[in-house]
Design an enzyme around this catalytic site. Sequence first.
Site, short mmCIF file in Angstrom:
data_model
loop_
_atom_site.label_atom_id
_atom_site.label_comp_id
_atom_site.label_asym_id
_atom_site.label_seq_id
_atom_site.Cartn_x
_atom_site.Cartn_y
_atom_site.Cartn_z
N LYS A 1 4.90 3.08 14.44
CA LYS A 1 4.23 4.12 13.72
C LYS A 1 2.95 4.36 14.35
O LYS A 1 2.22 3.45 14.54
CB LYS A 1 4.18 4.26 12.17
CG LYS A 1 3.67 2.95 11.57
CD LYS A 1 2.09 3.19 11.27
CE LYS A 1 1.67 1.86 10.69
NZ LYS A 1 0.14 1.70 10.74
N ASP B 1 4.46 -0.24 4.34
CA ASP B 1 5.21 0.61 5.80
C ASP B 1 6.63 0.70 5.84
O ASP B 1 6.96 1.45 6.68
CB ASP B 1 4.45 0.12 6.79
CG ASP B 1 2.91 0.35 6.88
OD1 ASP B 1 2.63 1.09 6.11
OD2 ASP B 1 2.13 -0.27 7.68
P1 ATP Z 1 1.05 -3.02 9.83
O1 ATP Z 1 0.57 -2.03 10.80
O2 ATP Z 1 2.13 -2.62 9.09
O3 ATP Z 1 -0.20 -3.34 9.14
P2 ATP Z 1 0.96 -4.54 12.34
O4 ATP Z 1 1.75 -3.86 13.03
O5 ATP Z 1 -0.55 -4.64 12.34
O6 ATP Z 1 1.24 -4.36 10.74
P3 ATP Z 1 2.69 -6.61 12.46
O7 ATP Z 1 3.26 -6.72 13.89
O8 ATP Z 1 3.74 -6.37 11.35
O9 ATP Z 1 1.55 -6.38 12.20
O10 ATP Z 1 2.57 -8.35 12.26
C1 ATP Z 1 1.40 -8.94 11.43
C2 ATP Z 1 1.82 -10.23 11.21
O11 ATP Z 1 2.89 -10.70 10.50
C3 ATP Z 1 1.87 -10.90 12.50
O12 ATP Z 1 0.74 -11.79 12.85
C4 ATP Z 1 3.05 -12.06 12.19
O13 ATP Z 1 2.52 -13.47 11.99
C5 ATP Z 1 3.67 -11.71 10.99
N1 ATP Z 1 5.00 -11.12 11.08
C6 ATP Z 1 5.89 -11.32 10.25
N2 ATP Z 1 7.15 -10.81 10.65
C7 ATP Z 1 6.98 -10.39 11.65
C8 ATP Z 1 7.71 -9.60 12.57
N3 ATP Z 1 8.90 -9.12 12.32
N4 ATP Z 1 7.18 -9.04 13.64
C9 ATP Z 1 5.95 -9.29 13.96
N5 ATP Z 1 5.11 -9.99 13.18
C10 ATP Z 1 5.71 -10.66 11.96
#
Ligand code: ATP
Length: 312
Positions: free
Chosen positions: A16, A143
């Site tokens: 997203k 989310d």
């Molecule tokens: P959001 O945009 O929802 O705030 P994000 O996209 O910035 O999240 P994610 O890629 O979801 O961040 O990852 C955040 C942290 O969550 C990572 O550093 C990792 O340690 C942990 N994590 C847990 N599950 C997952 C997953 N399935 N994929 C990626 N990271 C994950």
Amino acid sequence: MLSVVPRPVTVRVPAKVNLHLGVGLPRRDGYHELTTVFQALSLSDTISVVPADELSITVTGDSAREVPVDGTNLAWRAAELMARIAGREPAVAITIAKGIPVAGGMAGGSADAAGTLVALARMWHLEIGRDKMRDLAAELGSDVPFSLRGGTALGTGRGEKLTTVLSRGEYHWVLAVAKEGLSTPEVFRELDHLRENYSSADDTGTYTESPDELLQALASGDPRRVADLLHNDMQPAALSMRPALRRTLRAGVDAGALAGIISGSGPTCAFLCTDSDAAVTTAAELSGAGVCRAVRTATGPVAGARLIDGSL
Ligand code: ATP
């Protein structure tokens, strides 16, 4: 005796971008009140599940090493939650093919949680209605309901209460993926800190406003109007933690994008372009500018978590 190899159930789930992200004050439960407009992009993760002796996660893709494969992975928690609902053991092997930047502000973990819910509901033949699926998703993270639903939506509460937004046409994006991720809770903390210490009366309190102009622009389908109205309250906090992102944002606009914005809590920079040709030339130029780890093109809106044809 013939052994039967179980066929995996496979689901594709989009990333997203927040076209508008208004952040309120922290609530008593620690979450911030949000007003946001999400758009689901063609950049995606693919989640496959097969029956196994015990729960396990395998991650593939360039950023696989950055993703946990234990109980802290949101897909693991989704499998445990679904198993509880089904009254069975979470005995499944989950494979995640990562296309969404990790810790990039594009809801990668949430996508994997949503994908796991959909895949297990199919594999275990569970009759779960849309409302119940949405509630399960919201239990896993703010989310996750949007990852399940996709399209373009207005999110309120902590982002989990969704209403559909009328959006015409296809939007063309270029994404600058950073070398290192940012932690969402840390960016929220930085935002609170900036507001406590530096906010003037003028730049507080706008977050509760509905982004009406943006909603009208989306209904018109004009990317120029939408580009002018992109807004992210978290951007100052992400830039304060990672000042080099200013250069990335400038480079994308210099390369031909209509506008650039930090995606969610960052550090991915998302650039809206007039059309697909403009996105391709912007991406090529941005790649040569040396301001990020990787450059991707994507379109939106796309559907939420969907079974891939041929799955059970
Ligand atoms: P959001 O945009 O929802 O705030 P994000 O996209 O910035 O999240 P994610 O890629 O979801 O961040 O990852 C955040 C942290 O969550 C990572 O550093 C990792 O340690 C942990 N994590 C847990 N599950 C997952 C997953 N399935 N994929 C990626 N990271 C994950």
